[in-house]
Design a protein around this motif. Structure first.
Motif, PDB file in Angstrom:
ATOM      1  N   ILE A 111      20.778 -52.058 -33.782  1.00  0.00           N
ATOM      2  CA  ILE A 111      19.782 -53.443 -33.791  1.00  0.00           C
ATOM      3  C   ILE A 111      20.251 -54.283 -32.538  1.00  0.00           C
ATOM      4  O   ILE A 111      19.783 -54.817 -31.887  1.00  0.00           O
ATOM      5  CB  ILE A 111      19.570 -53.891 -34.935  1.00  0.00           C
ATOM      6  CG1 ILE A 111      18.845 -52.737 -35.790  1.00  0.00           C
ATOM      7  CG2 ILE A 111      18.527 -55.052 -34.744  1.00  0.00           C
ATOM      8  CD1 ILE A 111      18.774 -53.257 -37.388  1.00  0.00           C
ATOM      9  N   TYR A 112      21.776 -54.535 -32.960  1.00  0.00           N
ATOM     10  CA  TYR A 112      22.283 -55.383 -32.004  1.00  0.00           C
ATOM     11  C   TYR A 112      22.257 -55.166 -30.448  1.00  0.00           C
ATOM     12  O   TYR A 112      22.039 -55.877 -29.595  1.00  0.00           O
ATOM     13  CB  TYR A 112      23.752 -55.622 -32.459  1.00  0.00           C
ATOM     14  CG  TYR A 112      24.637 -56.620 -31.675  1.00  0.00           C
ATOM     15  CD1 TYR A 112      24.517 -57.972 -31.733  1.00  0.00           C
ATOM     16  CD2 TYR A 112      25.424 -55.987 -30.703  1.00  0.00           C
ATOM     17  CE1 TYR A 112      25.331 -58.925 -30.973  1.00  0.00           C
ATOM     18  CE2 TYR A 112      26.102 -56.890 -29.910  1.00  0.00           C
ATOM     19  CZ  TYR A 112      26.182 -58.352 -29.839  1.00  0.00           C
ATOM     20  OH  TYR A 112      26.899 -59.244 -29.056  1.00  0.00           O
TER      21      TYR A 112
ATOM     22  N   SER B  16      10.032 -50.743 -29.654  1.00  0.00           N
ATOM     23  CA  SER B  16       9.266 -50.836 -31.057  1.00  0.00           C
ATOM     24  C   SER B  16      10.414 -50.738 -32.034  1.00  0.00           C
ATOM     25  O   SER B  16       9.837 -50.664 -33.281  1.00  0.00           O
ATOM     26  CB  SER B  16       8.552 -49.522 -31.007  1.00  0.00           C
ATOM     27  OG  SER B  16       9.202 -48.368 -30.759  1.00  0.00           O
ATOM     28  N   MET B  17      11.412 -50.897 -31.951  1.00  0.00           N
ATOM     29  CA  MET B  17      12.602 -50.900 -33.052  1.00  0.00           C
ATOM     30  C   MET B  17      12.448 -49.878 -33.894  1.00  0.00           C
ATOM     31  O   MET B  17      12.192 -49.972 -34.944  1.00  0.00           O
ATOM     32  CB  MET B  17      12.470 -52.272 -33.607  1.00  0.00           C
ATOM     33  CG  MET B  17      12.600 -53.672 -32.876  1.00  0.00           C
ATOM     34  SD  MET B  17      14.282 -53.856 -32.114  1.00  0.00           S
ATOM     35  CE  MET B  17      15.426 -53.674 -33.706  1.00  0.00           C
TER      36      MET B  17
ATOM     37  N   LEU C  20       8.830 -42.715 -46.555  1.00  0.00           N
ATOM     38  CA  LEU C  20       8.133 -43.711 -46.014  1.00  0.00           C
ATOM     39  C   LEU C  20       8.796 -44.192 -44.531  1.00  0.00           C
ATOM     40  O   LEU C  20       7.817 -44.761 -43.917  1.00  0.00           O
ATOM     41  CB  LEU C  20       8.591 -45.107 -46.931  1.00  0.00           C
ATOM     42  CG  LEU C  20       8.068 -45.367 -48.250  1.00  0.00           C
ATOM     43  CD1 LEU C  20       9.120 -46.285 -48.995  1.00  0.00           C
ATOM     44  CD2 LEU C  20       6.729 -45.714 -48.095  1.00  0.00           C
ATOM     45  N   GLN C  21       9.836 -43.829 -44.006  1.00  0.00           N
ATOM     46  CA  GLN C  21      10.374 -43.880 -42.915  1.00  0.00           C
ATOM     47  C   GLN C  21       9.332 -43.103 -41.892  1.00  0.00           C
ATOM     48  O   GLN C  21       9.024 -43.544 -40.660  1.00  0.00           O
ATOM     49  CB  GLN C  21      11.461 -43.552 -42.591  1.00  0.00           C
ATOM     50  CG  GLN C  21      12.266 -43.832 -41.273  1.00  0.00           C
ATOM     51  CD  GLN C  21      12.540 -45.375 -40.978  1.00  0.00           C
ATOM     52  OE1 GLN C  21      13.249 -46.021 -41.390  1.00  0.00           O
ATOM     53  NE2 GLN C  21      11.390 -45.799 -40.054  1.00  0.00           N
TER      54      GLN C  21
ATOM     55  N   LEU D 139      12.955 -50.242 -40.439  1.00  0.00           N
ATOM     56  CA  LEU D 139      14.081 -49.282 -40.526  1.00  0.00           C
ATOM     57  C   LEU D 139      14.321 -49.428 -42.269  1.00  0.00           C
ATOM     58  O   LEU D 139      14.913 -50.162 -42.685  1.00  0.00           O
ATOM     59  CB  LEU D 139      15.280 -49.948 -39.856  1.00  0.00           C
ATOM     60  CG  LEU D 139      15.129 -50.080 -38.372  1.00  0.00           C
ATOM     61  CD1 LEU D 139      15.986 -50.870 -37.659  1.00  0.00           C
ATOM     62  CD2 LEU D 139      14.687 -48.914 -37.592  1.00  0.00           C
ATOM     63  N   LEU D 140      14.020 -48.311 -42.720  1.00  0.00           N
ATOM     64  CA  LEU D 140      14.164 -48.142 -44.114  1.00  0.00           C
ATOM     65  C   LEU D 140      15.392 -47.294 -44.608  1.00  0.00           C
ATOM     66  O   LEU D 140      15.573 -47.499 -45.602  1.00  0.00           O
ATOM     67  CB  LEU D 140      12.859 -47.695 -44.795  1.00  0.00           C
ATOM     68  CG  LEU D 140      11.613 -48.470 -44.574  1.00  0.00           C
ATOM     69  CD1 LEU D 140      10.151 -47.653 -45.169  1.00  0.00           C
ATOM     70  CD2 LEU D 140      11.706 -49.757 -45.439  1.00  0.00           C
ATOM     71  N   LEU D 141      15.630 -46.279 -43.775  1.00  0.00           N
ATOM     72  CA  LEU D 141      16.735 -45.286 -44.272  1.00  0.00           C
ATOM     73  C   LEU D 141      18.105 -45.921 -44.635  1.00  0.00           C
ATOM     74  O   LEU D 141      18.524 -45.632 -45.721  1.00  0.00           O
ATOM     75  CB  LEU D 141      16.919 -44.289 -43.043  1.00  0.00           C
ATOM     76  CG  LEU D 141      15.809 -43.414 -42.523  1.00  0.00           C
ATOM     77  CD1 LEU D 141      16.270 -42.397 -41.363  1.00  0.00           C
ATOM     78  CD2 LEU D 141      15.240 -42.514 -43.772  1.00  0.00           C
ATOM     79  N   SER D 142      18.544 -46.864 -44.002  1.00  0.00           N
ATOM     80  CA  SER D 142      19.774 -47.629 -44.410  1.00  0.00           C
ATOM     81  C   SER D 142      19.533 -48.089 -45.839  1.00  0.00           C
ATOM     82  O   SER D 142      20.306 -48.220 -46.560  1.00  0.00           O
ATOM     83  CB  SER D 142      20.308 -48.446 -43.359  1.00  0.00           C
ATOM     84  OG  SER D 142      20.275 -47.740 -42.214  1.00  0.00           O
ATOM     85  N   SER D 143      18.198 -48.847 -45.873  1.00  0.00           N
ATOM     86  CA  SER D 143      18.129 -49.649 -47.000  1.00  0.00           C
ATOM     87  C   SER D 143      17.879 -48.725 -48.252  1.00  0.00           C
ATOM     88  O   SER D 143      18.367 -48.891 -49.330  1.00  0.00           O
ATOM     89  CB  SER D 143      16.962 -50.297 -47.041  1.00  0.00           C
ATOM     90  OG  SER D 143      17.151 -51.364 -46.006  1.00  0.00           O
ATOM     91  N   GLY D 144      17.369 -47.476 -48.001  1.00  0.00           N
ATOM     92  CA  GLY D 144      17.092 -46.596 -48.883  1.00  0.00           C
ATOM     93  C   GLY D 144      18.424 -45.869 -49.363  1.00  0.00           C
ATOM     94  O   GLY D 144      18.739 -45.807 -50.743  1.00  0.00           O
ATOM     95  N   VAL D 145      19.411 -45.506 -48.532  1.00  0.00           N
ATOM     96  CA  VAL D 145      20.505 -45.075 -48.865  1.00  0.00           C
ATOM     97  C   VAL D 145      21.491 -45.926 -49.584  1.00  0.00           C
ATOM     98  O   VAL D 145      21.925 -45.630 -50.762  1.00  0.00           O
ATOM     99  CB  VAL D 145      21.479 -44.683 -47.466  1.00  0.00           C
ATOM    100  CG1 VAL D 145      22.927 -44.658 -47.659  1.00  0.00           C
ATOM    101  CG2 VAL D 145      20.722 -43.352 -46.730  1.00  0.00           C
TER     102      VAL D 145
END
Length: 283
Positions: A53-54, A134-135, A188-189, A196-202
């Motif tokens: 993201i950075y 589109s991130m 959901l991803q 960006l849901l994968l990192s949060s899901g993990v």
């Protein structure tokens, strides 16, 4: 910037959780050792996501973003592999002290390790990237990862249903919810690629496992139960040994007492009579 803020919050929480977990009492369960790997990999996944993201916000070169995204997918794949191993070990009745013991006694672990090394090598050669407009992540890596995770989760769910009777209800439900959370984050991803849901899901699955399966207080109770079972088994073995020894001694002793009684009834000298009488009374 809200995507980065969420991931930074997740990273801070995971780091605090790691400090608490590593500073508390250590346990020798192999599942606990593998869970440490989940914690470390969760930190790396979140760090890679934040770095991507950075890089997109600061318009870094495509080469850098591609490398970062590839590392991110490799970390996700490693996390899914370790999660799979953790669930499989949690379900088994056998307890292993370390990974070497597991590899020596379980042929499936060797096949599993070789297979996943091949998957990781293949991931390194599949294209991936991160879109700054589109991130979201793109490329064949994410499709490859979706397929692997879906197969893993289906296998785990079927395996869990097969062995559900062998597990305690709390543990069974905890493992089931962990698998569902993991699969849901990937699903959901797919439908919401721009979030960006994968990192949060993990990180969510890792935190959930901590509070339901890997909490040191829960492990302490499990350790006490194991020690109690070992103490009861040792006490039973001691009782059985004493009963066996008592029986083995009593059998020849009965013969000696019977023989001494028959001698006392015969005509013997007074000195011999007293000696045999002492033997009879001692028996």
């Amino acid at each position: 910037m809200y995507e980065m803020s969420i991931q930074i919050c997740n990273l801070v929480y995971i780091v605090i959780l790691q400090l608490i977990y590593f500073l508390k009492r250590k346990y020798n369960f192999l599942e606990s050792k593998i869970y440490k790997g989940l914690l470390v990999l969760s930190t790396l996944v979140l760090t890679c996501d934040i770095a991507n993201i950075y890089a997109s916000y600061n318009n870094l070169t495509v080469t850098i973003t591609n490398i970062l995204s590839k590392v991110y997918f490799v970390m996700l794949l490693l996390w899914s592999i370790v999660f799979f191993a953790y669930v499989m070990l949690s379900k088994t009745d056998k307890k292993y002290d370390n990974l070497r013991d597991l590899f020596h006694k379980n042929i499936f672990s060797k096949i599993f390790t070789i297979f996943n090394i091949i998957l990781i090598i293949l991931m390194l050669f599949i294209n991936s990237g991160f879109s700054s407009t589109s991130m979201h992540y793109y490329g064949n890596s994410i499709t490859y990862l979706y397929i692997i995770v879906t197969i893993e989760c289906i296998f785990l769910l079927l395996s869990l249903l097969y062995t559900s009777k062998k597990l305690s209800s709390d543990k069974n439900w905890s493992i089931l919810i962990s698998i569902i959370l993991f699969l849901s984050s990937f699903a959901l991803q797919v439908f919401i690629p721009n979030v960006l849901l994968l990192s949060s899901g993990v990180s969510l699955v890792t935190i959930f496992i901590y509070f339901t399966l890997e909490n040191p207080d829960i492990k302490y109770i499990q350790e006490l139960n194991i020690l109690k079972e070992k103490a009861e088994a040792a006490n039973k073995a001691k009782t059985d040994f004493l009963a066996s020894v008592s029986h083995e001694i009593r059998t020849p002793l009965n013969v000696i007492i019977g023989l001494s009684e028959s001698i006392l009834e015969s005509n013997i000298s007074n000195t011999m009579y007293e000696d045999v009488k002492n033997i009879n009374q001692a028996g």
